[in-house]
Design a protein around this motif. Sequence first.
Motif, PDB file in Angstrom:
ATOM      1  N   LEU A   1       1.128  -0.909   0.097  1.00 53.16           N
ATOM      2  CA  LEU A   1       0.032  -0.060   0.005  1.00 53.16           C
ATOM      3  C   LEU A   1       1.074   1.288  -0.147  1.00 53.16           C
ATOM      4  CD1 LEU A   1      -2.484  -1.480   2.563  1.00 53.16           C
ATOM      5  CD2 LEU A   1      -3.067  -1.486   0.558  1.00 53.16           C
ATOM      6  N   ALA A   2       0.582   2.339  -0.813  1.00 50.89           N
ATOM      7  CA  ALA A   2       1.670   3.422  -1.602  1.00 50.89           C
ATOM      8  C   ALA A   2       0.777   4.563  -0.243  1.00 50.89           C
ATOM      9  CB  ALA A   2       1.566   3.850  -2.696  1.00 50.89           C
ATOM     10  N   VAL A   3       1.515   5.147   1.100  1.00 44.92           N
ATOM     11  CA  VAL A   3       0.771   5.811   2.120  1.00 44.92           C
ATOM     12  C   VAL A   3       1.560   7.575   1.870  1.00 44.92           C
ATOM     13  CG1 VAL A   3      -0.849   4.178   2.758  1.00 44.92           C
ATOM     14  CG2 VAL A   3       1.643   5.031   3.969  1.00 44.92           C
ATOM     15  N   PRO A   4       0.616   8.523   2.312  1.00 46.78           N
ATOM     16  CA  PRO A   4       2.365   9.241   1.941  1.00 46.78           C
ATOM     17  C   PRO A   4       2.947   9.299   3.668  1.00 46.78           C
ATOM     18  CG  PRO A   4      -0.662  10.198   2.421  1.00 46.78           C
ATOM     19  CD  PRO A   4      -0.402   8.634   1.944  1.00 46.78           C
ATOM     20  N   ASP A   5       2.320   9.099   4.824  1.00 45.73           N
ATOM     21  CA  ASP A   5       2.971   8.909   6.163  1.00 45.73           C
ATOM     22  C   ASP A   5       3.437   7.404   6.667  1.00 45.73           C
ATOM     23  OD1 ASP A   5       3.941   8.813   8.661  1.00 45.73           O
ATOM     24  OD2 ASP A   5       3.325  10.664   8.989  1.00 45.73           O
ATOM     25  N   VAL A   6       4.420   6.302   5.688  1.00 45.63           N
ATOM     26  CA  VAL A   6       4.692   5.168   6.167  1.00 45.63           C
ATOM     27  C   VAL A   6       4.664   5.048   7.491  1.00 45.63           C
ATOM     28  CG1 VAL A   6       6.597   3.812   6.095  1.00 45.63           C
ATOM     29  CG2 VAL A   6       6.323   5.253   4.175  1.00 45.63           C
ATOM     30  N   ALA A   7       5.260   6.006   8.453  1.00 43.85           N
ATOM     31  CA  ALA A   7       5.207   5.479  10.296  1.00 43.85           C
ATOM     32  C   ALA A   7       4.072   5.645  10.616  1.00 43.85           C
ATOM     33  CB  ALA A   7       6.170   6.570  10.945  1.00 43.85           C
ATOM     34  N   GLN A   8       3.219   6.286  10.647  1.00 43.86           N
ATOM     35  CA  GLN A   8       2.006   6.834  10.639  1.00 43.86           C
ATOM     36  C   GLN A   8       1.035   5.221  10.217  1.00 43.86           C
ATOM     37  OE1 GLN A   8      -1.058   9.773   9.131  1.00 43.86           O
ATOM     38  NE2 GLN A   8      -1.856  10.266  11.263  1.00 43.86           N
TER      39      GLN A   8
ATOM     40  N   TYR B   1      -6.008   6.877  -4.147  1.00 38.46           N
ATOM     41  CA  TYR B   1      -6.396   5.650  -4.633  1.00 38.46           C
ATOM     42  C   TYR B   1      -8.246   5.535  -4.840  1.00 38.46           C
ATOM     43  CZ  TYR B   1      -3.168   2.593  -1.798  1.00 38.46           C
ATOM     44  OH  TYR B   1      -1.486   2.712  -1.382  1.00 38.46           O
ATOM     45  N   PRO B   2      -8.466   4.600  -5.888  1.00 34.77           N
ATOM     46  CA  PRO B   2     -10.146   4.807  -6.374  1.00 34.77           C
ATOM     47  C   PRO B   2     -11.401   4.840  -5.067  1.00 34.77           C
ATOM     48  CG  PRO B   2      -8.481   2.982  -7.545  1.00 34.77           C
ATOM     49  CD  PRO B   2      -7.990   3.341  -6.577  1.00 34.77           C
ATOM     50  N   LYS B   3     -12.496   5.438  -5.591  1.00 35.57           N
ATOM     51  CA  LYS B   3     -13.585   5.371  -4.516  1.00 35.57           C
ATOM     52  C   LYS B   3     -13.786   4.334  -3.850  1.00 35.57           C
ATOM     53  CE  LYS B   3     -17.652   6.432  -5.861  1.00 35.57           C
ATOM     54  NZ  LYS B   3     -18.351   5.919  -5.484  1.00 35.57           N
ATOM     55  N   ASP B   4     -14.202   3.203  -4.734  1.00 33.20           N
ATOM     56  CA  ASP B   4     -14.560   1.977  -4.247  1.00 33.20           C
ATOM     57  C   ASP B   4     -13.658   1.116  -3.233  1.00 33.20           C
ATOM     58  OD1 ASP B   4     -16.834   2.772  -4.963  1.00 33.20           O
ATOM     59  OD2 ASP B   4     -16.965   1.865  -6.748  1.00 33.20           O
ATOM     60  N   PHE B   5     -11.985   1.043  -4.061  1.00 34.42           N
ATOM     61  CA  PHE B   5     -10.678   0.260  -3.171  1.00 34.42           C
ATOM     62  C   PHE B   5     -11.071   0.151  -1.873  1.00 34.42           C
ATOM     63  CE2 PHE B   5      -6.953  -0.067  -1.735  1.00 34.42           C
ATOM     64  CZ  PHE B   5      -6.035  -1.177  -2.314  1.00 34.42           C
ATOM     65  N   HIS B   6     -11.138  -0.979  -1.356  1.00 35.34           N
ATOM     66  CA  HIS B   6     -10.571  -1.233  -0.072  1.00 35.34           C
ATOM     67  C   HIS B   6      -9.814  -2.599   0.553  1.00 35.34           C
ATOM     68  CE1 HIS B   6     -14.090  -3.307  -1.050  1.00 35.34           C
ATOM     69  NE2 HIS B   6     -14.240  -3.790   0.133  1.00 35.34           N
TER      70      HIS B   6
ATOM     71  N   GLY C   1      -3.714   7.516   5.049  1.00 39.41           N
ATOM     72  CA  GLY C   1      -3.311   6.435   3.996  1.00 39.41           C
ATOM     73  C   GLY C   1      -4.511   6.918   2.808  1.00 39.41           C
ATOM     74  N   ASN C   2      -6.081   7.263   3.846  1.00 40.61           N
ATOM     75  CA  ASN C   2      -6.399   7.752   2.758  1.00 40.61           C
ATOM     76  C   ASN C   2      -7.523   6.698   2.178  1.00 40.61           C
ATOM     77  OD1 ASN C   2      -8.586   9.826   2.244  1.00 40.61           O
ATOM     78  ND2 ASN C   2      -7.999  10.471   0.995  1.00 40.61           N
ATOM     79  N   PHE C   3      -7.405   5.541   2.362  1.00 39.72           N
ATOM     80  CA  PHE C   3      -8.236   4.165   1.638  1.00 39.72           C
ATOM     81  C   PHE C   3      -9.153   3.172   2.983  1.00 39.72           C
ATOM     82  CE2 PHE C   3      -3.881   2.740   3.496  1.00 39.72           C
ATOM     83  CZ  PHE C   3      -4.165   1.871   3.765  1.00 39.72           C
TER      84      PHE C   3
END
Length: 122
Positions: free
Chosen positions: A8-15, A61-66, A112-114
């Motif tokens: 998963l690509a995220v803006p803040d890895v530690a968080q 991420y796309p809207k429906d991604f989970h 990461g907003n997913f």
Amino acid sequence: MTLKHLNLAVPDVAQTKAFFETYFGFRCDEVKGDNVIAILEDKNGFILSISNFTKTETPQYPKDFHVGFVQETPEQVMAIYQTMKADGIDVGKEPHAYSGRGTMSFYVTAPGNFLIEVLCII
């Protein structure tokens, strides 16, 4: 075939790493660089990597991604829900049964907003 790894690509890895360790029992095997990538593993051997290689992009991420985390019992789903809620995480609606699907679940937005679905088969 069994899915045993996800990045998963995220803006803040530690968080995001801390989120998965705290609420889903992952343990961190390795962090590379200055939180460029963290390699986590759950008790079943599933490997989850959390990354931000460029540190300049915010992944979308796309809207429906989970991503779904299946629990063994409704009580486990409720315990995760209650813990997140007590910690001030916006967990939305209380877990409930979906009659047509045979599941009980709730959704929460991870760092990461997913979306994450926490569920059990009932």
